[in-house]
Design a protein around this motif. Structure first.
Motif, PDB file in Angstrom:
ATOM      1  N   GLY A   1       0.790  -1.204   0.000  1.00 41.72           N
ATOM      2  CA  GLY A   1       0.000   0.000   0.000  1.00 41.72           C
ATOM      3  C   GLY A   1       0.837   1.275   0.000  1.00 41.72           C
ATOM      4  N   ASN A   2       2.132   1.183  -0.161  1.00 43.06           N
ATOM      5  CA  ASN A   2       2.988   2.374  -0.197  1.00 43.06           C
ATOM      6  C   ASN A   2       2.783   3.139  -1.510  1.00 43.06           C
ATOM      7  N   GLU A   3       2.810   4.435  -1.451  1.00 49.53           N
ATOM      8  CA  GLU A   3       2.641   5.275  -2.639  1.00 49.53           C
ATOM      9  C   GLU A   3       3.847   6.191  -2.827  1.00 49.53           C
ATOM     10  N   SER A   4       4.200   6.342  -4.079  1.00 47.98           N
ATOM     11  CA  SER A   4       5.329   7.259  -4.362  1.00 47.98           C
ATOM     12  C   SER A   4       4.869   8.702  -4.234  1.00 47.98           C
ATOM     13  N   THR A   5       5.851   9.592  -4.308  1.00 46.01           N
ATOM     14  CA  THR A   5       5.485  11.016  -4.387  1.00 46.01           C
ATOM     15  C   THR A   5       4.805  11.280  -5.722  1.00 46.01           C
ATOM     16  N   GLU A   6       4.038  12.307  -5.762  1.00 39.28           N
ATOM     17  CA  GLU A   6       3.302  12.654  -6.988  1.00 39.28           C
ATOM     18  C   GLU A   6       4.198  13.446  -7.966  1.00 39.28           C
ATOM     19  N   VAL A   7       3.999  13.167  -9.181  1.00 35.45           N
ATOM     20  CA  VAL A   7       4.661  13.978 -10.230  1.00 35.45           C
ATOM     21  C   VAL A   7       3.572  14.627 -11.069  1.00 35.45           C
ATOM     22  N   VAL A   8       3.836  15.840 -11.472  1.00 36.01           N
ATOM     23  CA  VAL A   8       2.821  16.627 -12.178  1.00 36.01           C
ATOM     24  C   VAL A   8       3.338  17.038 -13.566  1.00 36.01           C
ATOM     25  N   GLY A   9       2.556  16.851 -14.541  1.00 36.92           N
ATOM     26  CA  GLY A   9       2.858  17.344 -15.901  1.00 36.92           C
ATOM     27  C   GLY A   9       1.826  18.381 -16.298  1.00 36.92           C
ATOM     28  N   SER A  10       2.178  19.293 -17.196  1.00 38.38           N
ATOM     29  CA  SER A  10       1.241  20.344 -17.624  1.00 38.38           C
ATOM     30  C   SER A  10       1.301  20.548 -19.129  1.00 38.38           C
ATOM     31  N   VAL A  11       0.274  21.045 -19.648  1.00 41.56           N
ATOM     32  CA  VAL A  11       0.215  21.369 -21.068  1.00 41.56           C
ATOM     33  C   VAL A  11      -0.527  22.697 -21.204  1.00 41.56           C
ATOM     34  N   VAL A  12      -0.064  23.517 -22.104  1.00 43.11           N
ATOM     35  CA  VAL A  12      -0.709  24.795 -22.387  1.00 43.11           C
ATOM     36  C   VAL A  12      -1.501  24.658 -23.682  1.00 43.11           C
ATOM     37  N   ILE A  13      -2.726  24.929 -23.580  1.00 45.91           N
ATOM     38  CA  ILE A  13      -3.585  24.915 -24.765  1.00 45.91           C
ATOM     39  C   ILE A  13      -3.778  26.358 -25.225  1.00 45.91           C
ATOM     40  N   ASP A  14      -3.415  26.597 -26.458  1.00 43.21           N
ATOM     41  CA  ASP A  14      -3.549  27.953 -27.018  1.00 43.21           C
ATOM     42  C   ASP A  14      -4.280  27.837 -28.339  1.00 43.21           C
ATOM     43  N   VAL A  15      -5.537  28.172 -28.309  1.00 47.48           N
ATOM     44  CA  VAL A  15      -6.314  28.157 -29.547  1.00 47.48           C
ATOM     45  C   VAL A  15      -6.734  29.577 -29.929  1.00 47.48           C
ATOM     46  N   THR A  16      -6.043  30.532 -29.308  1.00 43.06           N
ATOM     47  CA  THR A  16      -6.371  31.937 -29.600  1.00 43.06           C
ATOM     48  C   THR A  16      -5.589  32.397 -30.832  1.00 43.06           C
ATOM     49  N   ALA A  17      -6.290  32.766 -31.817  1.00 49.44           N
ATOM     50  CA  ALA A  17      -5.648  33.217 -33.065  1.00 49.44           C
ATOM     51  C   ALA A  17      -5.151  34.642 -32.920  1.00 49.44           C
ATOM     52  N   PRO A  18      -4.095  34.992 -33.623  1.00 45.30           N
ATOM     53  CA  PRO A  18      -3.643  36.388 -33.620  1.00 45.30           C
ATOM     54  C   PRO A  18      -4.713  37.307 -34.233  1.00 45.30           C
ATOM     55  N   ALA A  19      -4.583  38.562 -33.949  1.00 48.30           N
ATOM     56  CA  ALA A  19      -5.495  39.540 -34.554  1.00 48.30           C
ATOM     57  C   ALA A  19      -5.205  39.692 -36.042  1.00 48.30           C
ATOM     58  N   ALA A  20      -6.149  40.205 -36.750  1.00 52.77           N
ATOM     59  CA  ALA A  20      -5.946  40.465 -38.180  1.00 52.77           C
ATOM     60  C   ALA A  20      -5.103  41.717 -38.353  1.00 52.77           C
ATOM     61  N   PRO A  21      -4.149  41.694 -39.270  1.00 51.37           N
ATOM     62  CA  PRO A  21      -3.374  42.908 -39.541  1.00 51.37           C
ATOM     63  C   PRO A  21      -4.299  44.036 -40.027  1.00 51.37           C
ATOM     64  N   ALA A  22      -3.847  45.264 -39.801  1.00 55.20           N
ATOM     65  CA  ALA A  22      -4.665  46.421 -40.160  1.00 55.20           C
ATOM     66  C   ALA A  22      -3.857  47.433 -40.959  1.00 55.20           C
ATOM     67  N   ASP A  23      -4.586  48.347 -41.575  1.00 53.67           N
ATOM     68  CA  ASP A  23      -4.007  49.509 -42.267  1.00 53.67           C
ATOM     69  C   ASP A  23      -3.058  49.126 -43.393  1.00 53.67           C
ATOM     70  N   LEU A  24      -3.508  48.245 -44.269  1.00 57.19           N
ATOM     71  CA  LEU A  24      -2.709  47.939 -45.453  1.00 57.19           C
ATOM     72  C   LEU A  24      -2.645  49.176 -46.354  1.00 57.19           C
ATOM     73  N   ALA A  25      -1.481  49.409 -46.945  1.00 59.50           N
ATOM     74  CA  ALA A  25      -1.305  50.574 -47.811  1.00 59.50           C
ATOM     75  C   ALA A  25      -0.166  50.320 -48.780  1.00 59.50           C
ATOM     76  N   LEU A  26      -0.231  51.008 -49.929  1.00 57.08           N
ATOM     77  CA  LEU A  26       0.881  50.992 -50.881  1.00 57.08           C
ATOM     78  C   LEU A  26       1.924  52.017 -50.444  1.00 57.08           C
ATOM     79  N   ILE A  27       3.192  51.650 -50.567  1.00 62.00           N
ATOM     80  CA  ILE A  27       4.268  52.582 -50.238  1.00 62.00           C
ATOM     81  C   ILE A  27       5.347  52.504 -51.308  1.00 62.00           C
ATOM     82  N   ASP A  28       6.137  53.560 -51.371  1.00 61.82           N
ATOM     83  CA  ASP A  28       7.352  53.618 -52.216  1.00 61.82           C
ATOM     84  C   ASP A  28       7.127  53.151 -53.663  1.00 61.82           C
ATOM     85  N   PRO A  29       6.233  53.720 -54.426  1.00 64.02           N
ATOM     86  CA  PRO A  29       5.471  54.930 -54.105  1.00 64.02           C
ATOM     87  C   PRO A  29       4.093  54.602 -53.537  1.00 64.02           C
TER      88      PRO A  29
END
Length: 301
Positions: free
Chosen positions: A1-29
């Protein structure tokens, strides 16, 4: 009935998309707005956008006319279409992608028209008179449809830029500061459109500048210098380069053009001293100095 110490693992879930780019413009010229439509004469246009604030941003996807075109690194917020775009309407959109592959929405489309077609060749410049002693002559030429201005080349070199369309009432005039020297000169013109596209050069239009007056003729009274008979006969020598001669009889206020004739008769018939004045002129309008001859009429018994 002896138990070892606990080990913990983690995972980061990132389903957040970046924002859309803004202010497209022609340059030079930058693009040119014509009646609410964006134009460019650059066949390899350059587009920029504002950077997306996302710590995990990996790259941007550049889309042209509905097709993914290229991925550019996150640090880059400018793309030049070095491959070249055909004349016509195009729409560019940009999407941000993070390092997990989350895709943001596309930016609003930047729509523009590529127009690299120059105006038609304008007509050959013409001036009113050649040769001429006017060192700042006026010029006109057949306009080019759709042109907004003209570049004027003097003797092969660009001299005056973006000049307005000339007309008989308002011709192109050589500026006083650029007065032409004696000799033969030629003008060529190119047409410009609103985007700066430049046509091929017109054919050359020539003018000869001549400011050198012909030499004065030598005037001779063929009849007696003191006489009581009339008419009195006069002649004068040929003036090199002259196209004709003008005479003024005594106290007349106007000159008489006698063309290439070199003889003249006067009809002084009252006592007194009378003058005849002669001068030569050339095709350019230059006039020699005046020469004056005199005759004494004596009819007093």
């Amino acid at each position: 009935g002896n138990e070892s110490t606990e080990v913990v693992g983690s995972v980061v879930i990132d389903v957040t998309a970046p924002a859309a780019p803004a202010d497209l413009a022609l340059i030079d010229p930058a693009g040119t707005d014509i009646d609410g439509v964006l134009y460019t004469a650059d066949g390899t246009p350059k587009v920029k956008w504002d950077p997306v604030a996302d710590a995990d941003l990996d790259h941007y996807v550049v889309e042209i006319d509905g097709q993914d075109w290229i991925d550019v690194p996150a640090a880059t917020t400018v793309y030049e279409f070095t491959e070249g775009l055909a004349d016509g309407e195009h729409t560019v959109r940009v999407m941000a992608v993070d390092d997990l592959g989350n895709e943001g929405g596309y930016s609003a489309g930047l729509t523009f028209i590529v127009d690299t077609t120059p105006p038609a060749q304008p007509g050959v410049p013409t001036t009113e008179k050649s040769p001429t002693n006017d060192t700042t002559p006026s010029w006109t030429w057949e306009p080019s449809t759709g042109a907004t201005g003209y570049n004027v080349y003097l003797n092969g070199a660009l001299k005056w830029t973006n000049q307005p369309e000339p007309s008989e009432a308002s011709p192109f005039v050589i500026p006083d500061d650029d007065a032409l020297a004696e000799g033969i000169h030629y003008l060529e013109v190119t047409a410009l459109d609103a985007l700066g596209n430049e046509s091929v050069k017109s054919g050359p239009g020539y003018v000869e500048i001549d400011t050198t007056a012909p030499p004065a003729p030598v005037l001779t009274l063929l009849t007696d210098s003191r006489t009581n008979v009339w008419p009195q006969s006069w002649s004068w020598t040929e003036s090199a380069g002259a196209d004709g001669y003008m005479v003024k009889v005594h106290d007349a206020t106007t000159w008489e053009d006698v063309g290439n004739v070199r003889t003249f008769e006067t009809w002084f018939d009252t006592s007194g001293t009378y003058n005849l004045t002669v001068k030569a002129y050339d095709l350019a309008g230059n006039e020699s100095t005046e020469v004056v001859g005199s005759v004494v009429i004596d009819v007093t018994a």
